[in-house]
Write an enzyme that holds these catalytic residues in place. Structure first.
Site, PDB file in Angstrom:
ATOM      1  N   GLU A   1       0.821  -1.209   0.000  1.00 19.35           N
ATOM      2  CA  GLU A   1       0.000   0.000   0.000  1.00 19.35           C
ATOM      3  C   GLU A   1       0.859   1.265   0.000  1.00 19.35           C
ATOM      4  O   GLU A   1       1.799   1.379   0.791  1.00 19.35           O
ATOM      5  CB  GLU A   1      -0.904  -0.004   1.236  1.00 19.35           C
ATOM      6  CG  GLU A   1      -1.909  -1.151   1.209  1.00 19.35           C
ATOM      7  CD  GLU A   1      -2.354  -1.559   2.590  1.00 19.35           C
ATOM      8  OE1 GLU A   1      -1.871  -0.991   3.582  1.00 19.35           O
ATOM      9  OE2 GLU A   1      -3.178  -2.486   2.681  1.00 19.35           O
TER      10      GLU A   1
ATOM     11  N   GLU B   1      -5.004  -6.258   1.884  1.00 23.78           N
ATOM     12  CA  GLU B   1      -3.879  -7.097   2.331  1.00 23.78           C
ATOM     13  C   GLU B   1      -4.011  -8.550   1.873  1.00 23.78           C
ATOM     14  O   GLU B   1      -3.033  -9.166   1.428  1.00 23.78           O
ATOM     15  CB  GLU B   1      -3.747  -7.034   3.857  1.00 23.78           C
ATOM     16  CG  GLU B   1      -3.229  -5.716   4.387  1.00 23.78           C
ATOM     17  CD  GLU B   1      -4.305  -4.650   4.504  1.00 23.78           C
ATOM     18  OE1 GLU B   1      -5.489  -4.964   4.260  1.00 23.78           O
ATOM     19  OE2 GLU B   1      -3.975  -3.497   4.854  1.00 23.78           O
TER      20      GLU B   1
ATOM     21  N   PHE C   1      -1.723  -4.919  10.206  1.00 18.99           N
ATOM     22  CA  PHE C   1      -2.497  -5.164   8.989  1.00 18.99           C
ATOM     23  C   PHE C   1      -2.270  -6.579   8.432  1.00 18.99           C
ATOM     24  O   PHE C   1      -3.027  -7.038   7.586  1.00 18.99           O
ATOM     25  CB  PHE C   1      -2.161  -4.120   7.915  1.00 18.99           C
ATOM     26  CG  PHE C   1      -2.478  -2.703   8.322  1.00 18.99           C
ATOM     27  CD1 PHE C   1      -3.264  -2.443   9.426  1.00 18.99           C
ATOM     28  CD2 PHE C   1      -1.983  -1.638   7.598  1.00 18.99           C
ATOM     29  CE1 PHE C   1      -3.560  -1.136   9.808  1.00 18.99           C
ATOM     30  CE2 PHE C   1      -2.278  -0.326   7.964  1.00 18.99           C
ATOM     31  CZ  PHE C   1      -3.061  -0.082   9.081  1.00 18.99           C
TER      32      PHE C   1
ATOM     33  N   HIS D   1      -2.710  -0.212  15.841  1.00 21.29           N
ATOM     34  CA  HIS D   1      -1.501   0.080  15.067  1.00 21.29           C
ATOM     35  C   HIS D   1      -0.229  -0.190  15.873  1.00 21.29           C
ATOM     36  O   HIS D   1       0.852   0.177  15.424  1.00 21.29           O
ATOM     37  CB  HIS D   1      -1.488   1.539  14.611  1.00 21.29           C
ATOM     38  CG  HIS D   1      -2.594   1.905  13.692  1.00 21.29           C
ATOM     39  ND1 HIS D   1      -3.865   2.186  14.127  1.00 21.29           N
ATOM     40  CD2 HIS D   1      -2.638   2.032  12.345  1.00 21.29           C
ATOM     41  CE1 HIS D   1      -4.642   2.468  13.098  1.00 21.29           C
ATOM     42  NE2 HIS D   1      -3.926   2.381  11.999  1.00 21.29           N
TER      43      HIS D   1
END
Length: 322
Positions: free
Chosen positions: A29, A58, A84, A126
């Protein structure tokens, strides 16, 4: 020799491998914008067929990369944060890690998955360190460098490996500076390194925890405690001989892992020494890890949950004074 930052070492390794082997390509990405800087300038130099920016998908680009690797290419996949990767867990754990076995060794799966461990108030979704999940999964090599030299050499080894390798990048180490040679070199996967010699206690760590260990070792040296810092560099396979030899010398062990304790790398190292080096020990092993809760957004609360200097110093003093 040149002195550069770790994030520059990653960029150099990617660029040199793209130049060296036309089968290497990058995919993930926002590679064209180089959000965190590792791929800066590569889209402009190599174009969209070698540096492939994808939608937020993903599972899709992990599957595409798997097929490309089976067909003979050497994909380097970037997940913006290691959290992710969870979206692509079926592709990773149920496909990538097992395909070579299921095809009876008739195919190679030369893929590198670059996973970023972020931090600094990035909150629960995250801020995970997903490395320990892949120590449990079959079929993967897992590396986590803490110096520019190791980052560049390990990434080149990973790209040239015929097996899936997960390469962890830790944002807290991006600005770490160090010397690298001008010529091409690799760091072998599976070999640790002693970053500081010592005689009273061994600390085993990788990535940012290794940087923290070296900082603590310098401070404790002034108090008369000599710490040996072993940089695992490779979480799987582990350099067992290096770790056992260090513990044989010092007689004490502290393991660090920026992840929850249960099933962690820190616990694996502790189990290794308990099983194969128990007679060397003068004190119980200490493990310093995250608290097992979602990482808070508040930096003050985050500091309480994650590893910090005080926790490591207390653990070292506990084993030395046992």
């Amino acid at each position: 020799m040149r002195q550069i930052m770790l994030i520059q070492a990653i960029n150099e390794a990617l660029r040199e491998e793209l130049l060296r082997d036309e089968n290497v390509f990058l995919i993930g990405e926002d590679l064209h914008t180089a959000t965190f800087g590792q791929t800066k300038g590569l889209f402009e130099e190599f174009g969209p067929e070698r540096v492939v920016s994808t939608p937020i998908s993903e599972a899709g680009f992990t599957g595409i990369s798997t097929g490309a690797a089976i067909a003979g290419l050497r994909p380097v996949v970037e997940y913006m944060t290691s959290n992710f990767m969870y979206v692509a867990m079926d592709q990773l754990v149920n496909q990538v890690g097992k395909l070579r076995y299921m095809y009876g060794g008739q195919i190679n799966i030369p893929i590198v998955f670059r996973a970023l461990n972020i931090g600094g108030g990035a909150a629960a979704q995250h801020s995970d360190n997903s490395a320990d999940y892949f120590l449990h999964a079959v079929g993967f090599k897992v590396v986590m460098p803490s110096t520019p030299y190791d980052a560049k050499g390990l990434l080149k080894s990973a790209i040239r490996d015929d097996n899936p390798v997960i390469f962890y990048e830790e944002m807290k180490t991006f600005m770490v500076k160090g010397e690298i040679p001008d010529e091409d070199y690799v760091v072998p996967i599976g070999k640790g390194d002693i970053k500081k010699e010592g005689k009273d206690v061994t600390i085993v760590a990788a990535g940012y925890p290794r940087v923290l260990a070296s900082s603590v070792a310098e401070k404790l040296e002034k108090e008369g405690i000599s710490v040996e810092v072993v940089d695992a560099r490779s979480l799987y396979p582990i350099d067992e001989d290096l770790i056992l030899e260090s513990v044989k010398k010092t007689g004490r062990l502290v393991t660090l892992d920026d992840a929850p304790l249960n099933g962690s790398f820190a616990s694996e190292i502790a189990a290794l020494v308990a099983e194969k080096g128990y007679s060397y020990l003068k004190a119980p092993i200490k493990r310093v890890t995250r608290i097992k809760v979602p990482v808070p957004h508040s930096k003050i609360e985050e500091e309480y949950v994650l590893l910090n200097e005080a926790k490591v110093i207390n653990a070292v003093k506990d084993v030395v004074n046992y």
